[in-house]
Design an enzyme around this catalytic site. Structure first.
Site, mmCIF file in Angstrom:
data_model
loop_
_atom_site.group_PDB
_atom_site.id
_atom_site.type_symbol
_atom_site.label_atom_id
_atom_site.label_comp_id
_atom_site.label_asym_id
_atom_site.label_seq_id
_atom_site.Cartn_x
_atom_site.Cartn_y
_atom_site.Cartn_z
ATOM 1 N N ARG A 1 -5.375 6.702 -3.072
ATOM 2 C CA ARG A 1 -4.817 6.350 -4.063
ATOM 3 C C ARG A 1 -5.027 5.351 -3.691
ATOM 4 O O ARG A 1 -5.010 4.720 -2.138
ATOM 5 C CB ARG A 1 -3.766 6.774 -4.566
ATOM 6 C CG ARG A 1 -3.741 7.335 -5.057
ATOM 7 C CD ARG A 1 -4.121 7.801 -7.002
ATOM 8 N NE ARG A 1 -3.623 6.698 -8.026
ATOM 9 C CZ ARG A 1 -2.876 7.143 -8.818
ATOM 10 N NH1 ARG A 1 -2.511 8.207 -9.564
ATOM 11 N NH2 ARG A 1 -2.452 5.957 -9.316
ATOM 12 N N ASP B 1 -13.012 5.743 -1.988
ATOM 13 C CA ASP B 1 -13.150 5.805 -4.200
ATOM 14 C C ASP B 1 -11.586 5.242 -4.250
ATOM 15 O O ASP B 1 -11.880 5.044 -5.411
ATOM 16 C CB ASP B 1 -13.239 7.000 -4.130
ATOM 17 C CG ASP B 1 -13.949 7.393 -5.029
ATOM 18 O OD1 ASP B 1 -14.815 7.904 -5.667
ATOM 19 O OD2 ASP B 1 -13.633 8.807 -6.012
ATOM 20 N N GLU C 1 -7.975 -2.647 -7.549
ATOM 21 C CA GLU C 1 -8.919 -1.290 -8.634
ATOM 22 C C GLU C 1 -8.722 -2.084 -9.973
ATOM 23 O O GLU C 1 -10.236 -1.890 -10.194
ATOM 24 C CB GLU C 1 -9.428 -0.325 -7.894
ATOM 25 C CG GLU C 1 -8.419 1.141 -8.931
ATOM 26 C CD GLU C 1 -9.160 2.534 -7.678
ATOM 27 O OE1 GLU C 1 -8.266 3.381 -8.678
ATOM 28 O OE2 GLU C 1 -8.392 2.334 -6.852
ATOM 29 N N HIS D 1 -13.665 4.499 -8.209
ATOM 30 C CA HIS D 1 -12.863 6.083 -8.073
ATOM 31 C C HIS D 1 -13.457 7.155 -8.925
ATOM 32 O O HIS D 1 -13.325 7.411 -10.066
ATOM 33 C CB HIS D 1 -11.771 5.530 -8.662
ATOM 34 C CG HIS D 1 -10.282 6.116 -8.523
ATOM 35 N ND1 HIS D 1 -9.022 5.483 -8.353
ATOM 36 C CD2 HIS D 1 -10.420 7.459 -8.327
ATOM 37 C CE1 HIS D 1 -7.879 6.551 -8.168
ATOM 38 N NE2 HIS D 1 -8.978 8.295 -8.139
#
Length: 330
Positions: free
Chosen positions: A236, A260, A265, A297
């Site tokens: 996260r 990622d 985000e 992500h």
């Protein structure tokens, strides 16, 4: 029986329709996140499934209204449940469930793939070749079998990553508040996060987002890492303090990273900002660094994982509505 699913993508529809047909249950969908202003859409339904990265918001009255409307549960078809006020939901009598292991391989394989791209300098080679520069100089690679991979959070995903890295010949160490004896054939536990950061050539993060993991990797943590070490974050975004990461990369305190997931985000990922000036200056800076890989992500985003997220979440809803228990309840 009717179930409503929020934030549904086109690629989930086949699995949803297959489950609905197999169980002869009406499953309706929308592309909206679940928030107080969209909560009324669930009225008249028996089951509720969400998937989102931004908090539901509102207060305890929202969860009480769901219970008053006859709902018995609130299911997230993701592993993370930090978007839900679980105490408020439980106080309202709602059973909260998630999908803790939709496919550990999906995220673990992403970490391995990103690690390989970094240590082989593939991102930098891609950039050179895009400019018709085919030289090798300065980009000598390292072999995974010569490296120590440090995994922070050796649970389902982290444990799977440990087995994959071990299979490639890496030495694997791990730090976790819970030690899993079944992993000791592929990794060695260290006593502190600091021990891991000092030893690892690759730091691979696989932790849940909670009070103890928020800001887990800050300026002090980054200074403990080797200057030729890499960090991988497929967990996260808030686990890493992005300001500190940018500063460490600029100062050459670490060799690079693959992200990622990043702080903030939700304003960027799974959206098209082509041709725009990015308002997130940290992400904009990271994108200009040749030793940084950013993906939106998508570690979870495989065919098997998407199907499992749909099937497991809907199976849990059905079980709760039938008065049965599920192993995924909080």
């Amino acid at each position: 029986m009717k179930i409503l699913m929020y934030s549904v993508r086109d690629d989930e529809q086949a699995a949803i329709q297959a489950w609905a047909a197999a169980h002869q249950i009406q499953v309706d969908t929308n592309d909206l996140e679940f928030h107080p202003e969209t909560a009324d859409l669930v009225k008249g339904y028996d089951g509720l499934v969400i998937q989102q990265r931004s908090p539901i918001g509102g207060d305890a009255s929202l969860y009480q209204s769901l219970a008053a409307a006859g709902l018995k549960q609130l299911t997230s078809r993701t592993a993370g449940v930090d978007t839900i006020d679980i105490p408020a939901a439980k106080a309202a009598g709602l059973v909260v469930t998630n999908v803790p292991a939709y496919s550990p391989n999906s995220v673990a394989e992403m970490s391995v793939a990103q690690t390989m791209r970094l240590i082989r300098n593939l991102e930098m080679f891609d950039q050179r070749i895009s400019q018709q520069n085919f030289q090798w100089a300065g980009l000598q690679a390292r072999e995974i079998r010569s490296l120590t991979v440090g995994i922070i959070g050796a649970g389902r995903i982290g444990g799977t990553a440990a087995r994959l890295f071990h299979g490639l010949g890496a030495k694997v160490i791990a730090y976790d508040v819970v030690r899993h004896p079944e992993l000791e054939d592929v990794l060695t536990y260290v006593d502190t996060k600091e021990d891991l950061l000092r030893q690892a050539d690759v730091v691979d993060l696989h932790v849940d987002l909670n009070e103890t993991s928020t800001g887990l990797i800050d300026a002090a943590a980054l200074k403990l890492m080797k200057t030729d070490a890499y960090i991988i974050n497929a967990s996260r975004g808030p686990v890493i303090v992005t300001d500190d990461l940018v500063a460490a990369l600029k100062a050459g305190e670490i060799a690079g990273c693959a992200l990622d997931t990043v702080e903030g985000e939700n304003a960027l990922f799974n959206q098209n900002h082509q041709g725009e000036v990015l308002q997130d200056t940290n992400v904009a800076q990271l994108m200009q660094m040749p030793n940084v890989i950013i993906t939106p992500h998508v570690g979870f985003y495989t065919n098997l994982a998407v199907k499992n997220m749909v099937d497991i979440s809907l199976d849990d809803v059905l079980a709760i509505l039938n008065g049965e228990t599920t192993a995924h309840a909080f």
